[in-house]
Design a protein around this motif. Structure first.
Motif, PDB file in Angstrom:
ATOM      1  N   VAL A  78      -3.182   2.049  -1.938  1.00 49.16           N
ATOM      2  CA  VAL A  78      -2.822   2.023  -3.364  1.00 49.16           C
ATOM      3  C   VAL A  78      -1.839   3.143  -3.671  1.00 49.16           C
ATOM      4  O   VAL A  78      -0.846   2.941  -4.369  1.00 49.16           O
ATOM      5  N   TRP A  81       1.828   2.527  -5.227  1.00 51.42           N
ATOM      6  CA  TRP A  81       2.009   2.868  -6.625  1.00 51.42           C
ATOM      7  C   TRP A  81       3.345   3.559  -6.910  1.00 51.42           C
ATOM      8  O   TRP A  81       3.893   3.426  -7.989  1.00 51.42           O
ATOM      9  N   GLN A 115       4.757   1.200  -9.906  1.00 51.97           N
ATOM     10  CA  GLN A 115       4.754   1.639 -11.304  1.00 51.97           C
ATOM     11  C   GLN A 115       6.085   1.336 -11.984  1.00 51.97           C
ATOM     12  O   GLN A 115       6.125   0.974 -13.158  1.00 51.97           O
ATOM     13  N   TRP A 170       3.643  -3.879  -3.338  1.00 53.29           N
ATOM     14  CA  TRP A 170       2.246  -3.791  -2.921  1.00 53.29           C
ATOM     15  C   TRP A 170       2.021  -4.071  -1.435  1.00 53.29           C
ATOM     16  O   TRP A 170       0.884  -4.173  -0.981  1.00 53.29           O
TER      17      TRP A 170
END
Length: 170
Positions: free
Chosen positions: A42, A46, A50, A127
């Motif tokens: 993660v 991120w 984001q 991801w």
């Protein structure tokens, strides 16, 4: 008066208690490793996700790929949102399935000339580190925790994410 009879508790041998302690230690250690792998996935995702997912208030537009070398491509940026300014040259890092002359929808990272892909392809590509972490964690869960169904679910999720990202970028 007679006292009620209480059944004697079976004696626990030191071998059984040592086994229980070792089993608990294995479960705690492998559970911690699996969680750390997922957190790292993660965390790795991120940094890009984001910018791709939370686009409100960010500069959005298109980039025409003019030149690629190594692990980056450059080209002019044309704004699509108010407050965004045109740039003669922006950089997209680690391009995947990018060809010269291709027009990509992008978002500009704040305070830089770097851009990241948006849309479904950009979200899935952002991801990808999590997909890899899911695959790796599934091995730890299967072997260390001996939870086969959970391991298959993790591996399936990672495989679906990686396959979808690959398909979206083609």
């Amino acid at each position: 008066m007679s006292w009620p009879r209480i059944a004697a508790m079976p004696a626990v041998s030191s071998t059984q208690s040592a086994y229980a302690v070792l089993r608990f230690g294995r479960i705690a250690a492998m559970g911690t490793v699996a969680v750390l792998i997922l957190i790292a996935g993660v965390w790795g995702s991120w940094g890009t996700a984001q910018h791709v997912m939370l686009t409100k208030g960010r500069e959005r537009g298109t980039m025409t790929v003019a030149r690629c070398s190594g692990d980056r491509c450059t080209g002019p940026y044309v704004p699509a949102t108010e407050g965004s300014k045109a740039r003669a040259r922006v950089v997209i890092e680690q391009p995947v399935a990018v060809r010269r002359g291709e027009v990509l929808t992008v978002v500009v990272k704040p305070g830089s000339d770097q851009v990241v892909r948006t849309g479904p392809a950009g979200v899935l590509y952002a991801w990808v580190p999590l997909g890899g972490a899911l695959l790796l964690a599934s091995v730890v869960v299967a072997g260390g925790l001996r939870m086969a169904r959970t391991a298959w679910a993790l591996a399936g999720s990672g495989l679906v994410l990686l396959t979808a990202a690959f398909a979206a970028l083609q």
